[in-house]
Write an enzyme that holds these catalytic residues in place. Sequence first.
Site, PDB file in Angstrom:
ATOM      1  CB  SER A  31      -7.109  -6.498  -2.975  1.00 60.49           C
ATOM      2  OG  SER A  31      -7.181  -6.949  -1.659  1.00 60.49           O
TER       3      SER A  31
ATOM      4  NE  ARG B 236     -16.682  -1.781   4.545  1.00 60.30           N
ATOM      5  CZ  ARG B 236     -15.656  -2.016   3.634  1.00 60.30           C
ATOM      6  NH1 ARG B 236     -14.985  -2.926   3.634  1.00 60.30           N
ATOM      7  NH2 ARG B 236     -15.678  -0.881   2.718  1.00 60.30           N
TER       8      ARG B 236
ATOM      9  CG  ASP C 145      -1.232  -2.936   1.454  1.00 59.15           C
ATOM     10  OD1 ASP C 145      -1.932  -3.602   2.419  1.00 59.15           O
ATOM     11  OD2 ASP C 145      -1.568  -3.369   0.229  1.00 59.15           O
TER      12      ASP C 145
ATOM     13  CG  HIS D 161      -5.200  -3.238   1.091  1.00 60.68           C
ATOM     14  ND1 HIS D 161      -4.394  -3.798   0.160  1.00 60.68           N
ATOM     15  CD2 HIS D 161      -6.378  -3.990   0.961  1.00 60.68           C
ATOM     16  CE1 HIS D 161      -4.920  -4.644  -0.623  1.00 60.68           C
ATOM     17  NE2 HIS D 161      -6.245  -4.847  -0.062  1.00 60.68           N
ATOM     18  CG  ASP D 162      -9.053   2.152   1.305  1.00 58.04           C
ATOM     19  OD1 ASP D 162      -9.350   1.041   0.966  1.00 58.04           O
ATOM     20  OD2 ASP D 162      -9.374   2.991   2.204  1.00 58.04           O
TER      21      ASP D 162
END
Lengths: 403, 194
Positions: free
Chosen positions: A174, A244, A342, A375-376
């Site tokens: 990332s 968040r 992602d 994305h994680d």
Amino acid sequence: MPLKRARRTGDRTSAAAPVFRFMGSVGQVTSQSMHFSDPLPLSSGARLLDYRLAYETYGRLNDARSNAVLVCHALNASHHVAGVDAQGREGWWDNLVGPGKPLDTDRFFVIGVNNPGSCFGSTGPMDPNPDPAAAGRPYGADFPVVTVEDWVDAQARLIERLGISRLAAVLGGSLGGMQALSWTLRYPDRVRHCIGVATAPNLSAENIAFNEIARRAIITDPDFHGGHYHAHGVVPRRGLRIARMIGHVTYLSDDVMASKFGRRLRGGDDKGYSFGYDVDFEIESYLRYQGDKFSDYFDANTYLLITRALDYFDPAASHGGDLARTFAAAQARYLLVSFTTDWRFSPARSRELVKALVTNRQHVSYAEIDAPHGHDAFLLDDPRYHGVLRTYFDRIAAESPAP
Amino acid sequence: MSERRDLDVIADLVPAGSRVLDLGCGRGELLAHLVQHKGCTGYGIEIDDTNLQASLARGIDVIQLNLEEGLAMFGDASFDVVLQLDTLQHLRNAEKMLQETARVGRTGIVSFPNFAHWPNRLSVARGRMPVTRALPYEWYDTPNIRVGTYADFEVLARRNGLSILDSFGLRDGRPVRFWPNARASVAVFKFERR
């Protein structure tokens, strides 16, 4: 952060031939700190005065000083990459870094550095502003805006002070991947391999938009006080929570949210709706929990800084947007990895990088991992993903580096 | 093993020092051989996770890509040689891929199972689809969705403006230059754009 550190189970078998290696932890680790009295010139024209960088190292630097790997962190992580710190917390990439792990600390000397502007030990907005006019108050909103390039320059100074003239590899996911890419542009002769996971040559408008929403949530929190909230004894917790929550949604895929939460109600499906606006759904509960947890440990000014660094990263901008020309002078060999689900740092963005490198006839390998986690995924231990990294690090370890 | 020797025969078609793109490079044997022994450079393209990792382990540069999506990543004539070995018959857009191969490479080398090999003809004459070493699948599970013959490819190449620089068949790892359409299990063509 990942939903859970679970091994992906699926119908596809591991890409790796079975390799039975003991995979351990680097164990107890101690955060170190290095002080720099030389000001760091920043992209903005400002200078960072009298700063320190927090870092950790794992493994042993070999006699040739040729086995160092720098791990760059992303938005909410730190220099605590692996092992267990004094507070008992596991490093954020502990599943990747350790003895016998894909980035094997029995063979590599691994360095994690906390970037300036962060809130985990390196000089950041919570530290006293050295400007005499500030009279010892924290920087707060006056901490200079830093860029990916500034971070890379700061890391380069630290690497130099550790006596390492050339890194075996720079690795990052990332935003960390952006730093890895930037290393090969700013210090082409000081890095042999660049491993960029779930990264991009710049942020898309959609990505900048999400960052802006997060920043507005923080800045419009009445407790923000123009960034000088410490002076008021408060923290813009509501803004941080919402920032968040937004971020978290974008790090996941629709599929993984559906399978983990679906439309399930908190307290059981027979509980029914509350016909109010408190938590009904599991997903709401989860997001609130993540937001609360984050607002306990993360600094709001740091969140602003880091999202801005993401927005500003665009190395091709100074080359008329031509990515191939941007990378033409790079000397590193590249491994790029993306994940099919992602959508924040999509495979298409990694392919742009591959295309540029291929156009330049540079060394590049590329893996597009069919993983469901969005994305994680870059923080999880999908066996195909970790298999690719392990194989690539094996290659690096087998090289005899040019003297 | 004949597949090994097939690769040797094909490696001989690639000039030393060539810039090579190997479409469907599998476990990377051929490209690694070309890099290590013939001073070639370039990339392998592979879709399969296991093969990708095996290719990486051999030290070659390999890019995970679905060939059905074309070769947009690669510029015109950006490679001396584009290899398309034993993959064309798996692709839905086989003709488009052949055009892409010819666009990206100054020369292309294609190999595929020759459906007109006499045991296959015999099998069809007996009323059954062939199951052989070159075509080891049953009709209902074959990944070879574009079965063709040595002679068919000559027609397709002509249709796409390709000049054939060399062509022959392979049987048990040996070139077959006499009557390859019936005598060879694998067809090999080296071509360039006219």
